[in-house]
Design an enzyme around this catalytic site. Structure first.
Site, PDB file in Angstrom:
ATOM      1  N   ASN A 132       5.163  37.716 -69.377  1.00 45.70           N
ATOM      2  CA  ASN A 132       5.502  36.588 -68.499  1.00 45.70           C
ATOM      3  C   ASN A 132       5.084  36.805 -67.051  1.00 45.70           C
ATOM      4  O   ASN A 132       4.980  35.847 -66.270  1.00 45.70           O
ATOM      5  CB  ASN A 132       7.010  36.294 -68.540  1.00 45.70           C
ATOM      6  CG  ASN A 132       7.453  35.610 -69.814  1.00 45.70           C
ATOM      7  OD1 ASN A 132       8.626  35.660 -70.179  1.00 45.70           O
ATOM      8  ND2 ASN A 132       6.519  34.959 -70.512  1.00 45.70           N
ATOM      9  N   ARG A 182      14.611  32.247 -83.249  1.00 43.90           N
ATOM     10  CA  ARG A 182      13.595  31.801 -82.292  1.00 43.90           C
ATOM     11  C   ARG A 182      13.579  30.281 -82.271  1.00 43.90           C
ATOM     12  O   ARG A 182      13.473  29.643 -83.320  1.00 43.90           O
ATOM     13  CB  ARG A 182      12.199  32.316 -82.632  1.00 43.90           C
ATOM     14  CG  ARG A 182      11.176  31.799 -81.602  1.00 43.90           C
ATOM     15  CD  ARG A 182       9.863  32.511 -81.616  1.00 43.90           C
ATOM     16  NE  ARG A 182       9.077  32.056 -80.458  1.00 43.90           N
ATOM     17  CZ  ARG A 182       8.109  32.742 -79.897  1.00 43.90           C
ATOM     18  NH1 ARG A 182       7.800  33.936 -80.350  1.00 43.90           N
ATOM     19  NH2 ARG A 182       7.443  32.261 -78.854  1.00 43.90           N
ATOM     20  N   ASP A 216      12.902  29.990 -76.484  1.00 41.81           N
ATOM     21  CA  ASP A 216      11.587  29.400 -76.250  1.00 41.81           C
ATOM     22  C   ASP A 216      11.671  27.878 -76.191  1.00 41.81           C
ATOM     23  O   ASP A 216      12.482  27.262 -76.883  1.00 41.81           O
ATOM     24  CB  ASP A 216      10.637  29.827 -77.378  1.00 41.81           C
ATOM     25  CG  ASP A 216       9.182  29.598 -77.033  1.00 41.81           C
ATOM     26  OD1 ASP A 216       8.861  29.434 -75.844  1.00 41.81           O
ATOM     27  OD2 ASP A 216       8.355  29.586 -77.968  1.00 41.81           O
ATOM     28  N   LEU A 224       6.883  36.895 -83.254  1.00 39.04           N
ATOM     29  CA  LEU A 224       7.893  37.765 -82.642  1.00 39.04           C
ATOM     30  C   LEU A 224       7.623  38.034 -81.164  1.00 39.04           C
ATOM     31  O   LEU A 224       8.515  38.501 -80.449  1.00 39.04           O
ATOM     32  CB  LEU A 224       7.970  39.094 -83.399  1.00 39.04           C
ATOM     33  CG  LEU A 224       8.387  38.973 -84.868  1.00 39.04           C
ATOM     34  CD1 LEU A 224       8.425  40.359 -85.512  1.00 39.04           C
ATOM     35  CD2 LEU A 224       9.740  38.293 -84.988  1.00 39.04           C
ATOM     36  N   ARG A 263       2.206  34.636 -65.738  1.00 40.61           N
ATOM     37  CA  ARG A 263       2.358  33.211 -65.448  1.00 40.61           C
ATOM     38  C   ARG A 263       2.087  32.936 -63.967  1.00 40.61           C
ATOM     39  O   ARG A 263       2.065  33.863 -63.144  1.00 40.61           O
ATOM     40  CB  ARG A 263       3.768  32.750 -65.828  1.00 40.61           C
ATOM     41  CG  ARG A 263       4.016  32.755 -67.338  1.00 40.61           C
ATOM     42  CD  ARG A 263       5.333  32.125 -67.704  1.00 40.61           C
ATOM     43  NE  ARG A 263       5.477  32.026 -69.156  1.00 40.61           N
ATOM     44  CZ  ARG A 263       6.480  31.427 -69.761  1.00 40.61           C
ATOM     45  NH1 ARG A 263       7.460  30.863 -69.046  1.00 40.61           N
ATOM     46  NH2 ARG A 263       6.548  31.375 -71.086  1.00 40.61           N
TER      47      ARG A 263
END
Length: 245
Positions: A69, A189, A21, A196, A72
């Protein structure tokens, strides 16, 4: 001095999962479009794969593209798919040379044909590799995976292949995308987010969680070592007391 000297190779997590990320924020900090961050994130992917393989980690799973995603902007999704194809092309020889087995989990039916072809080629050309298993989670969502497993299980029950009394954690897990690998022992992460994000929810019941403020394009082998060292200093009790261990 490198942190690799602090890593105990006798106590490595067998399976590391990573939520990569921060590409967009990294690019924004530099006044660049989001895709610039994704492009530079590919370097961190290479560093992480190399670092994990060099240490002797058996399984590495990277959350590359989530089911969410797809929401997007279309131009970003298309750019990500193009980048994915080129990255697989560029890295395939390195995977083979380093004896790394490549595979994918997720709802791959939603991927463009060009991506499916590259993915299938990489899977086929590394199927003989017996070193680390590298898994990309593409078009992946844990709720989708669990629901998909439940549907398959229901079908088998209707056909009499399984009865409710035979259903255990292990049996249910055999219907998941990850049936061929152990549950992650360590989740990393990046970017400082503390969630999560619908990633391996069933599998991470007892996973150790490690969060870092480092944005993904800046993630390096040293950051990987730092996460592993943190993991190795934790006591994993799995519901037991310290005295029982």
């Amino acid at each position: 001095m490198s942190l690799i000297d602090d890593v105990n190779r006798e106590k490595l997590p067998s399976h590391i999962a990573i939520i990569m990320d921060g590409n967009g924020r990294w690019a924004k900090q530099k006044g660049k479009p989001r895709i610039f961050g994704h492009q530079n994130g590919a370097h961190a992917v290479r560093q992480t794969i190399e670092g994990a393989a060099e240490l002797g980690v058996k399984y590495l799973t990277l959350y590359a593209f989530s089911a969410e995603n797809w929401k997007r902007p279309k131009i970003e999704v298309e750019a990500l798919m193009t980048l994915l194809v080129s990255t697989i092309d560029e890295e395939l020889k390195n995977l083979i040379d380093n004896n790394i087995h490549f595979q994918v989990i997720g709802n791959t039916n939603l991927l463009p044909d060009s991506v499916k072809r590259k993915v299938n080629t990489a899977i086929s050309k590394t199927k003989h590799c017996s070193g680390m298993t590298l898994t990309l989670a593409l078009s992946y969502g844990s709720r989708w995976e669990i629901l998909d497993a439940a549907k398959k299980l229901a079908d088998d029950a209707i056909q009499g292949k399984i009865v409710p009394q035979e259903l255990t954690d292990e049996v249910f897990a055999s219907y998941l995308n990850t049936a061929h690998m152990p549950d992650p022992e360590l989740l990393i992460r990046t970017s400082g987010e503390l969630r999560l994000s619908n990633f391996l929810l069933w599998q991470m019941a007892y996973t150790e969680l490690y969060f870092t403020e480092v944005l993904w394009p800046d993630f390096s082998k040293e950051e990987l070592y730092k996460a592993i060292v943190s993991f190795q200093h934790r006591e994993r009790r799995f519901g037991k007391t310290t005295e029982q261990l």
